[in-house]
Design a protein around this motif. Structure first.
Motif, PDB file in Angstrom:
ATOM      1  N   TRP A  35       0.732  -1.017  -0.185  1.00  0.00           N
ATOM      2  CA  TRP A  35      -0.327   0.023   0.289  1.00  0.00           C
ATOM      3  C   TRP A  35       1.162   1.258  -0.587  1.00  0.00           C
ATOM      4  O   TRP A  35       0.581   1.697  -0.571  1.00  0.00           O
ATOM      5  CB  TRP A  35      -0.837  -0.340   1.149  1.00  0.00           C
ATOM      6  CG  TRP A  35      -2.040  -0.622   0.909  1.00  0.00           C
ATOM      7  CD1 TRP A  35      -2.397  -2.012   1.732  1.00  0.00           C
ATOM      8  CD2 TRP A  35      -3.349  -1.063   0.174  1.00  0.00           C
ATOM      9  NE1 TRP A  35      -3.477  -2.616   1.177  1.00  0.00           N
ATOM     10  CE2 TRP A  35      -3.949  -2.399   0.615  1.00  0.00           C
ATOM     11  CE3 TRP A  35      -3.196   0.078  -0.921  1.00  0.00           C
ATOM     12  CZ2 TRP A  35      -4.821  -2.437  -0.624  1.00  0.00           C
ATOM     13  CZ3 TRP A  35      -4.414  -0.677  -1.833  1.00  0.00           C
ATOM     14  CH2 TRP A  35      -4.957  -1.735  -1.388  1.00  0.00           C
ATOM     15  N   THR A  85     -10.749  -4.170  -4.978  1.00  0.00           N
ATOM     16  CA  THR A  85     -10.776  -3.678  -4.098  1.00  0.00           C
ATOM     17  C   THR A  85     -10.518  -5.012  -3.458  1.00  0.00           C
ATOM     18  O   THR A  85     -10.218  -6.116  -2.962  1.00  0.00           O
ATOM     19  CB  THR A  85     -11.525  -3.057  -3.786  1.00  0.00           C
ATOM     20  OG1 THR A  85     -12.769  -4.122  -3.600  1.00  0.00           O
ATOM     21  CG2 THR A  85     -11.866  -2.008  -4.016  1.00  0.00           C
ATOM     22  N   ASP A  89     -11.962  -8.374  -2.428  1.00  0.00           N
ATOM     23  CA  ASP A  89     -12.951  -8.319  -2.336  1.00  0.00           C
ATOM     24  C   ASP A  89     -14.269  -9.221  -3.971  1.00  0.00           C
ATOM     25  O   ASP A  89     -15.476  -9.722  -2.919  1.00  0.00           O
ATOM     26  CB  ASP A  89     -13.856  -6.936  -1.965  1.00  0.00           C
ATOM     27  CG  ASP A  89     -12.967  -5.637  -1.108  1.00  0.00           C
ATOM     28  OD1 ASP A  89     -12.376  -7.162  -0.018  1.00  0.00           O
ATOM     29  OD2 ASP A  89     -13.047  -4.849  -1.023  1.00  0.00           O
ATOM     30  N   GLN A  90     -14.144  -9.310  -4.620  1.00  0.00           N
ATOM     31  CA  GLN A  90     -14.704  -9.384  -5.299  1.00  0.00           C
ATOM     32  C   GLN A  90     -14.229 -10.856  -5.715  1.00  0.00           C
ATOM     33  O   GLN A  90     -12.894 -11.503  -5.261  1.00  0.00           O
ATOM     34  CB  GLN A  90     -14.730  -8.373  -6.863  1.00  0.00           C
ATOM     35  CG  GLN A  90     -14.657  -7.904  -7.185  1.00  0.00           C
ATOM     36  CD  GLN A  90     -13.923  -6.501  -5.796  1.00  0.00           C
ATOM     37  OE1 GLN A  90     -12.772  -7.075  -6.488  1.00  0.00           O
ATOM     38  NE2 GLN A  90     -14.263  -5.198  -5.245  1.00  0.00           N
ATOM     39  N   GLY A 150      -9.641  -5.480   0.978  1.00  0.00           N
ATOM     40  CA  GLY A 150     -10.632  -4.738   1.984  1.00  0.00           C
ATOM     41  C   GLY A 150     -11.295  -3.435   1.801  1.00  0.00           C
ATOM     42  O   GLY A 150     -11.027  -1.969   2.892  1.00  0.00           O
ATOM     43  N   GLY A 151     -11.544  -3.248   0.590  1.00  0.00           N
ATOM     44  CA  GLY A 151     -11.974  -1.648   0.570  1.00  0.00           C
ATOM     45  C   GLY A 151     -10.890  -0.622  -0.050  1.00  0.00           C
ATOM     46  O   GLY A 151     -11.975   0.247  -0.739  1.00  0.00           O
ATOM     47  N   ARG A 152     -10.002  -1.292  -0.176  1.00  0.00           N
ATOM     48  CA  ARG A 152      -9.120  -0.317  -0.513  1.00  0.00           C
ATOM     49  C   ARG A 152      -8.567  -0.532  -2.230  1.00  0.00           C
ATOM     50  O   ARG A 152      -8.515  -1.878  -2.739  1.00  0.00           O
ATOM     51  CB  ARG A 152      -7.775   0.240   0.266  1.00  0.00           C
ATOM     52  CG  ARG A 152      -7.408   0.686   0.790  1.00  0.00           C
ATOM     53  CD  ARG A 152      -6.382   0.051   2.466  1.00  0.00           C
ATOM     54  NE  ARG A 152      -5.996   1.400   1.506  1.00  0.00           N
ATOM     55  CZ  ARG A 152      -4.178   1.773   2.150  1.00  0.00           C
ATOM     56  NH1 ARG A 152      -3.983   1.038   3.182  1.00  0.00           N
ATOM     57  NH2 ARG A 152      -3.491   2.631   1.966  1.00  0.00           N
ATOM     58  N   PRO A 153      -8.426   0.322  -3.206  1.00  0.00           N
ATOM     59  CA  PRO A 153      -8.373  -0.068  -4.843  1.00  0.00           C
ATOM     60  C   PRO A 153      -7.034  -0.238  -5.167  1.00  0.00           C
ATOM     61  O   PRO A 153      -6.303  -0.027  -5.061  1.00  0.00           O
ATOM     62  CB  PRO A 153      -8.646   1.181  -5.716  1.00  0.00           C
ATOM     63  CG  PRO A 153      -9.147   2.382  -4.324  1.00  0.00           C
ATOM     64  CD  PRO A 153      -8.905   1.826  -3.052  1.00  0.00           C
TER      65      PRO A 153
END
Length: 255
Positions: free
Chosen positions: A80, A119, A154-155, A121-124
């Motif tokens: 990240w 994504t 997440d997908q 954990g919700g982060r792109p």
């Protein structure tokens, strides 16, 4: 298959394994390619670790597989941090036209829905690495579900495609070859650094795809593939990312 534009049918056939590769000549026009390559010195590039990738490759932007830990997890802190730094560097460089945005727009139009970042954990995730490959790449495959068998996004990704946009090419060589062969445990007998020896695909059908300036190329990277060294003058520079088809029928993107 050379086509004037990508369509949803092309993506579906690639995902279903009935088409080896789809190429759009002139996906980005020559003037736009020259504008992009003229601005590339504004991006910070670095070589791969030669202990892992023995052929020299310059790159910009993080690729998830480079942050895979033993056991299949992600070195999240390092990934990240470098993804955020790459996004900031890309914004500062302000490269116009934006080749990645152009590609995502065209793929979204083909599919009938936007191509958006995968994504975690919700982060792109970061998508759109730049790679200069002049000395070739070993034969290898890319499969996010094998690289991270416990899941990462997440997908749920049910099919993975690779996209390349060539903004600079050498006068010869540099072809991507794709074999009709997916990883098998017996292939580990032919392991070579991050890739595999040619004996792993002896007798397999293949397609050879030489790069041309401005080409947009889509293929299934779970098939073994390799890049040949350049022959002659020039640099082989491409923007690259993966396109995933999710169980919900969406397109998600990462590098």
């Amino acid at each position: 298959m050379d086509v004037p534009a990508f369509t949803g049918r092309h993506l579906a056939r690639l995902a279903g394994g009935t088409l080896a590769a789809v190429r759009v000549p002139g996906f980005l026009g020559p003037d736009r390619c020259r504008a992009v390559t003229g601005a590339l010195d504004r991006l910070p590039t670095a070589p791969y670790d030669p202990g892992r990738v023995p052929t020299p490759v310059l790159r910009f932007g993080p690729a998830l597989n480079d942050y895979r830990m033993p056991g299949g997890g992600l070195d999240a802190d390092r990934y990240w941090a470098e993804a955020d730094a790459a996004r900031a560097a890309w914004e500062r460089a302000a490269i116009r036209p934006d080749p990645v945005a152009h590609a995502l727009d065209r793929l979204g139009e083909a599919w009938g829905a936007p191509a958006v970042p995968a994504t975690i954990g919700g982060r792109p995730a970061f998508g759109g690495t730049l790679r200069e490959i002049n000395a070739g790449l070993l034969m290898h495959y890319d499969d996010i579900n094998r690289e991270f068998p416990d899941g990462l996004f997440d997908q749920d990704v049910v099919a993975q495609l690779a996209f390349n946009l060539y903004v600079s090419v050498a006068s010869g060589g540099g072809a991507t070859t794709v074999w009709r062969h997916r990883w098998d445990p017996a292939d580990e007998d032919y392991r070579d650094a991050y890739g595999y020896q040619p004996r792993a695909v002896e007798g397999c059908q293949y397609v050879e795809l030489p790069p041309h300036l401005g080409d947009g190329l889509l293929f299934d990277p779970a098939h073994f593939h390799a890049v040949a060294p350049n022959r002659g003058a020039g640099r082989r520079v491409a923007f690259a990312f993966f396109v995933g088809l999710t169980s919900g029928g969406r397109l998600v993107v990462w590098s």
